[in-house]
Design an enzyme around this catalytic site. Structure first.
Site, mmCIF file in Angstrom:
data_model
loop_
_atom_site.group_PDB
_atom_site.id
_atom_site.type_symbol
_atom_site.label_atom_id
_atom_site.label_comp_id
_atom_site.label_asym_id
_atom_site.label_seq_id
_atom_site.Cartn_x
_atom_site.Cartn_y
_atom_site.Cartn_z
ATOM 1 N N ASN A 91 0.978 -1.151 0.115
ATOM 2 C CA ASN A 91 0.161 0.104 0.046
ATOM 3 C C ASN A 91 1.007 1.362 -0.050
ATOM 4 O O ASN A 91 1.487 1.553 0.994
ATOM 5 C CB ASN A 91 -0.929 -0.018 1.250
ATOM 6 C CG ASN A 91 -1.628 1.113 1.423
ATOM 7 O OD1 ASN A 91 -1.843 1.767 0.567
ATOM 8 N ND2 ASN A 91 -2.536 1.432 2.316
ATOM 9 N N LYS B 84 0.062 4.455 -0.400
ATOM 10 C CA LYS B 84 -0.637 5.360 0.076
ATOM 11 C C LYS B 84 -0.635 6.488 -0.740
ATOM 12 O O LYS B 84 -0.387 6.430 -1.888
ATOM 13 C CB LYS B 84 -0.430 5.642 1.409
ATOM 14 C CG LYS B 84 -0.242 4.362 2.551
ATOM 15 C CD LYS B 84 -0.145 4.569 3.924
ATOM 16 C CE LYS B 84 -0.327 3.292 4.760
ATOM 17 N NZ LYS B 84 -0.204 3.347 6.168
ATOM 18 N N HIS C 8 -9.640 0.744 4.960
ATOM 19 C CA HIS C 8 -8.196 1.116 5.752
ATOM 20 C C HIS C 8 -8.728 2.088 6.888
ATOM 21 O O HIS C 8 -9.361 3.023 6.675
ATOM 22 C CB HIS C 8 -7.144 1.716 4.517
ATOM 23 C CG HIS C 8 -6.075 1.949 5.152
ATOM 24 N ND1 HIS C 8 -5.654 2.783 6.009
ATOM 25 C CD2 HIS C 8 -5.014 0.863 4.918
ATOM 26 C CE1 HIS C 8 -4.205 2.536 6.428
ATOM 27 N NE2 HIS C 8 -3.905 1.319 5.860
ATOM 28 N N GLU D 168 -7.290 4.678 7.822
ATOM 29 C CA GLU D 168 -6.872 5.978 7.325
ATOM 30 C C GLU D 168 -8.161 6.739 6.733
ATOM 31 O O GLU D 168 -8.450 7.905 6.648
ATOM 32 C CB GLU D 168 -5.697 6.160 6.520
ATOM 33 C CG GLU D 168 -4.633 6.088 7.358
ATOM 34 C CD GLU D 168 -3.190 5.542 6.705
ATOM 35 O OE1 GLU D 168 -3.311 5.572 5.402
ATOM 36 O OE2 GLU D 168 -2.273 5.185 7.348
ATOM 37 N N GLU E 229 -5.119 -4.752 10.661
ATOM 38 C CA GLU E 229 -3.902 -3.956 10.958
ATOM 39 C C GLU E 229 -4.436 -3.033 12.263
ATOM 40 O O GLU E 229 -5.360 -2.200 11.891
ATOM 41 C CB GLU E 229 -4.365 -2.753 9.678
ATOM 42 C CG GLU E 229 -3.803 -3.580 8.660
ATOM 43 C CD GLU E 229 -3.078 -2.504 7.490
ATOM 44 O OE1 GLU E 229 -2.032 -2.492 6.995
ATOM 45 O OE2 GLU E 229 -3.835 -1.381 7.190
ATOM 46 N N GLY F 68 2.336 2.815 11.165
ATOM 47 C CA GLY F 68 3.651 3.977 10.829
ATOM 48 C C GLY F 68 3.949 4.472 12.226
ATOM 49 O O GLY F 68 4.626 5.498 12.223
ATOM 50 N N SER G 294 3.711 -1.284 10.592
ATOM 51 C CA SER G 294 4.963 -1.217 11.024
ATOM 52 C C SER G 294 5.932 -2.333 10.460
ATOM 53 O O SER G 294 6.852 -2.785 11.364
ATOM 54 C CB SER G 294 5.220 -1.014 12.427
ATOM 55 O OG SER G 294 4.765 0.413 12.581
ATOM 56 N N GLY H 144 3.103 -1.000 4.294
ATOM 57 C CA GLY H 144 2.984 0.366 4.146
ATOM 58 C C GLY H 144 4.363 1.046 3.848
ATOM 59 O O GLY H 144 4.906 1.056 2.687
ATOM 60 N N GLY H 145 4.717 1.773 4.880
ATOM 61 C CA GLY H 145 6.017 2.704 4.662
ATOM 62 C C GLY H 145 7.175 1.965 4.131
ATOM 63 O O GLY H 145 7.903 2.457 3.236
HETATM 64 P P1 13P Z 1 2.903 1.072 7.890
HETATM 65 O O1 13P Z 1 3.586 -0.372 7.269
HETATM 66 O O2 13P Z 1 3.500 2.125 7.485
HETATM 67 O O3 13P Z 1 2.930 0.644 9.325
HETATM 68 O O4 13P Z 1 1.412 1.143 6.992
HETATM 69 C C1 13P Z 1 0.879 -0.199 7.275
HETATM 70 C C2 13P Z 1 -0.488 0.154 6.427
HETATM 71 O O5 13P Z 1 -1.403 1.131 6.828
HETATM 72 C C3 13P Z 1 -0.690 -0.994 5.129
HETATM 73 O O6 13P Z 1 -2.104 -0.485 4.745
#
Ligand code: 13P
Length: 230
Positions: free
Chosen positions: A6, A8, A88, A90, A153, A159, A194, A214-215
């Site tokens: 992802n 983002k 998600h 977010e 998640e 994050g 993370s 994610g990151g």
């Molecule tokens: P991080 O890996 O940055 O914590 O993000 C996870 C995420 O939100 C994947 O959808």
């Protein structure tokens, strides 16, 4: 193993093009990758590779009409999108409701797109209660035989550099599996939050089918380490 990335609202054209060159060469047997870039970059990801699938980060809750700025399930399907992230945290934080999520899941399935349904509690919430409610809505229109993915998640892990223990992930994964069994639904279960090249080996011992990253998706070297270490 299924690894979904992802991105983002990150990444630029050159970043994606460079990273894609690297990822395409990896070709790890038994590992499928789902790449979910921003809508404007989806076209960069249109190539044939039997282990790499195109994913979107959102889908409209309605199918057509007066919805400025939305992209429908039919449009995504026509474009070649095979997976879509739904619910998600977010987006939930920005006001997406459980009702909209159930509609998005329905639209995705009806258009041959596999929804990656995200569920997870905040630190101050009861995990079991939150997951049950989120799943109840998300699975409302899912039928036996439909293809779905559920990503666990925990909101506090996204994050932050903090992750649950393998035991906690297994607890959540079991809870999800039980709820799916009740409705006779098969799904792959992912963990997200993370995940990085350092904790990956430990986290992959959990009783799950893959990860939603994610990151770390933005750090190609670390990503390669993760994919190669599967
Ligand atoms: P991080 O890996 O940055 O914590 O993000 C996870 C995420 O939100 C994947 O959808």
């Amino acid at each position: 193993m299924l690894i979904a990335l992802n991105y983002k609202m990150n990444g630029r054209k050159t970043f994606h093009l460079n990273q894609l060159e690297t990822i395409k060469k990896l070709n790890k047997k038994g590992t499928n990758l789902v790449l979910c870039p921003s809508f404007v970059f989806l076209h960069l990801f249109k190539f044939k590779n039997k282990n790499i699938f195109l994913g979107a980060q959102d889908i409209a809750a309605v199918n057509n009409g007066k919805s400025t700025g939305q992209t429908s399930a039919q449009m995504l399907n026509e474009f070649g999108v095979k997976y879509v992230i739904v619910g998600h945290s977010e987006r939930r934080k920005d006001g997406e409701t459980d009702e909209q999520i159930s509609q998005k899941v329905k639209n995705a399935i009806e258009n041959n797109i596999t929804p990656i349904i995200c569920v997870g509690a905040n630190a101050d919430e009861d995990v079991s209660k939150t997951l049950k409610t989120q799943l109840k809505f998300a699975l409302k229109h899912v039928k036996t035989g439909n293809n779905i993915v559920v990503a666990y998640e925990p909101v506090w892990a996204i994050g932050t550099g903090r992750t649950p223990t393998v035991k906690e992930i297994n607890f959540a994964a079991n809870l999800i599996k039980k709820q799916l069994e009740k409705s006779k639904i098969n799904a792959q279960i992912l963990y997200g939050g993370s995940v990085n090249d350092k904790n990956f080996n430990e986290l992959k011992t959990a009783n799950i089918d893959g990860f939603l990253l994610g990151g770390v998706s933005l750090e190609t070297k670390k990503l390669v380490k993760i994919i190669s270490g599967v």
